[in-house]
Write a protein that holds these residues in place. Sequence first.
Motif, short mmCIF file in Angstrom:
data_model
loop_
_atom_site.label_atom_id
_atom_site.label_comp_id
_atom_site.label_asym_id
_atom_site.label_seq_id
_atom_site.Cartn_x
_atom_site.Cartn_y
_atom_site.Cartn_z
N ALA A 101 0.88 -1.16 -0.08
CA ALA A 101 -0.01 -0.02 -0.06
C ALA A 101 0.82 1.24 0.17
N ALA A 102 2.11 1.14 0.77
CA ALA A 102 2.72 2.28 0.87
C ALA A 102 3.44 2.54 -0.83
N GLY A 103 3.95 1.46 -1.22
CA GLY A 103 4.14 1.66 -2.83
C GLY A 103 3.01 2.32 -3.44
N ASN A 104 1.76 1.96 -3.55
CA ASN A 104 0.92 2.60 -4.27
C ASN A 104 0.73 3.84 -3.91
N ARG A 105 0.76 4.29 -2.51
CA ARG A 105 0.54 5.81 -2.23
C ARG A 105 1.68 6.44 -2.68
N GLN A 106 2.69 5.85 -2.92
CA GLN A 106 3.99 6.86 -3.58
C GLN A 106 3.55 6.95 -5.17
N VAL A 107 3.09 5.96 -5.71
CA VAL A 107 2.80 6.09 -7.15
C VAL A 107 1.57 7.17 -7.38
N PHE A 108 0.86 7.23 -6.50
CA PHE A 108 -0.04 8.31 -6.64
C PHE A 108 0.12 9.76 -6.25
N ALA A 109 1.20 9.63 -5.32
CA ALA A 109 1.85 10.99 -4.96
C ALA A 109 2.87 11.59 -6.10
N ARG A 110 3.34 10.61 -6.80
CA ARG A 110 4.25 10.99 -7.90
C ARG A 110 3.37 11.61 -8.98
N HIS A 111 2.29 11.13 -9.27
CA HIS A 111 1.63 11.38 -10.34
C HIS A 111 0.45 12.46 -9.85
N GLY A 112 0.76 12.97 -8.98
CA GLY A 112 -0.44 14.07 -8.43
C GLY A 112 -1.99 13.50 -8.69
N LEU B 200 -5.15 0.35 0.96
CA LEU B 200 -4.88 0.05 -0.63
C LEU B 200 -4.01 1.18 -1.20
N GLY B 201 -3.42 2.00 -0.08
CA GLY B 201 -2.50 3.19 -0.64
C GLY B 201 -3.34 4.53 -1.21
N GLU B 202 -4.52 4.39 -1.00
CA GLU B 202 -5.41 5.63 -1.15
C GLU B 202 -5.11 6.93 -0.49
N THR B 203 -5.39 7.95 -1.15
CA THR B 203 -5.44 9.26 -0.44
C THR B 203 -6.23 9.23 0.84
N ALA B 204 -7.82 8.83 0.60
CA ALA B 204 -8.48 9.09 1.44
C ALA B 204 -9.56 7.81 1.37
N LYS B 205 -10.09 7.55 2.35
CA LYS B 205 -11.55 6.55 2.34
C LYS B 205 -12.72 7.29 2.46
N ILE B 206 -13.63 6.99 1.67
CA ILE B 206 -15.18 7.66 1.80
C ILE B 206 -15.70 6.44 2.21
N VAL B 207 -16.85 6.77 3.07
CA VAL B 207 -17.72 5.51 3.67
C VAL B 207 -19.10 6.09 3.08
N LEU B 208 -19.56 5.29 2.57
CA LEU B 208 -21.11 5.76 1.91
C LEU B 208 -22.08 4.68 3.20
N ILE C 153 -4.63 10.79 -15.72
CA ILE C 153 -5.52 10.47 -14.62
C ILE C 153 -5.40 11.30 -13.31
N ARG C 154 -6.33 12.38 -13.07
CA ARG C 154 -6.01 12.94 -11.96
C ARG C 154 -6.84 12.84 -10.68
N LEU C 155 -7.92 11.75 -11.03
CA LEU C 155 -8.95 11.47 -9.92
C LEU C 155 -9.32 9.82 -10.25
N LEU C 156 -8.76 9.03 -9.17
CA LEU C 156 -8.97 7.59 -9.28
C LEU C 156 -10.05 7.22 -8.19
N PHE C 157 -11.18 6.53 -8.51
CA PHE C 157 -11.99 5.98 -7.80
C PHE C 157 -11.72 4.41 -7.62
N ILE C 158 -11.59 3.96 -6.51
CA ILE C 158 -11.41 2.58 -6.13
C ILE C 158 -12.89 2.23 -5.59
#
Lengths: 255, 116
Positions: free
Chosen positions: A52-63, A164-172, A145-150
């Motif tokens: 997950a930390a790896g994914n987080r880095q990928v997201f940060a790198r790509h903004g 998952l390395g996400e920026t934030a969790k949203i609970v519905l 991509i700027r905005l990724l929904f998982i």
Amino acid sequence: MCNTCGCGQPGERHNHKHRVSATRARKQPLAIPANRTLNLQQAVLSKNDQLAAGNRQVFARHGILALNLISSPGSGKTTLLEHTLTALRGEIPCAVIEGDQQTRRDADRIAATGVPVVQINTNTACHLDAHQVAHALDELDLTRIRLLFIENVGNLVCPASFDLGETAKIVLLSVTEGEDKPVKYPLIFHLSEQLLFTKIDLLPYVPFNLDSSKQFALQVNPRIGFIETSATTGRGMDAWLAWLRNRLSRIRGGE
Amino acid sequence: MHELAIAEHLIELIGKHVRESGGQRAVRVTVQLGEMSGVMADALLFCYELAAKSTCADGSELVIDSVPAVIECRSCQARTCPVEFSMLCPECGGSDTELVQGRDLLLREIEVINDV
């Protein structure tokens, strides 16, 4: 294969450092003591946390703003996404990773909006994990991509424990569910940045008390924010879109 | 839920420390498990035994010291134990709190021996 050291499976992202072990520099002791106790203070993470930390880095790198959408099955995640993606078309380049036990049904619905989508089928697993997400990222052009929904597997329990390395969790939480869900399933509400109430057009027909539900949520997470939407009638969608735009602008600042 | 993956990482860390210390086997390992770490002690014990098989920690005892969750209130400075995940300060009812203890799983001690 890991580009850093050649280990691992093709496409698998790892988060490991390469450093020379300090023990190589030490002289071998003449006599090795029989029993000894090593005193340590080392955090134990699962493999998932490392990936997950790896994914987080990928997201940060790509903004990229990566949001992990979590809820019970049937709360309206996919429907919300369909309306959101249609509203953001031409404005913010989006992509979706879909998680379900079986079928491509949700991915097909998303694909109909014109947005790139990857479907993960877990078969029997009840949650997505960072390894699956890392592989899914390989199928997306992250530079576009700027905005990724998982969209996680419908489940209020297990996804909370798998970063998952996400920026934030949203609970519905849909208004057809119990308003006390936040205290009955505290971990996911505790970890989420926003609580998105869905199907609010049904409020006149159900006993759901919005204020009570918000109070329950604030007990387990005093900092959680609230958004109220009805994807089908459109009510509240402006507030949701405004929050998305604002949240996206904030990631540049490293938030 | 994910205790097996955690146990596997724990075994990995133990193996690394045992090797670096020049020892051969771990006979007893102590961890500190935070109450709000999301890891269940029973499940961790069970998975540890499985994950340790055929490693230098095979047959070793896992001691789990439970660490209580503590929240600190920024309004009244009280440090209390949260009940059922409630983050509200039980002293003043305030919501400006922070979980200062109880989230982590820490590897604390490994008793190492050399086989003769």
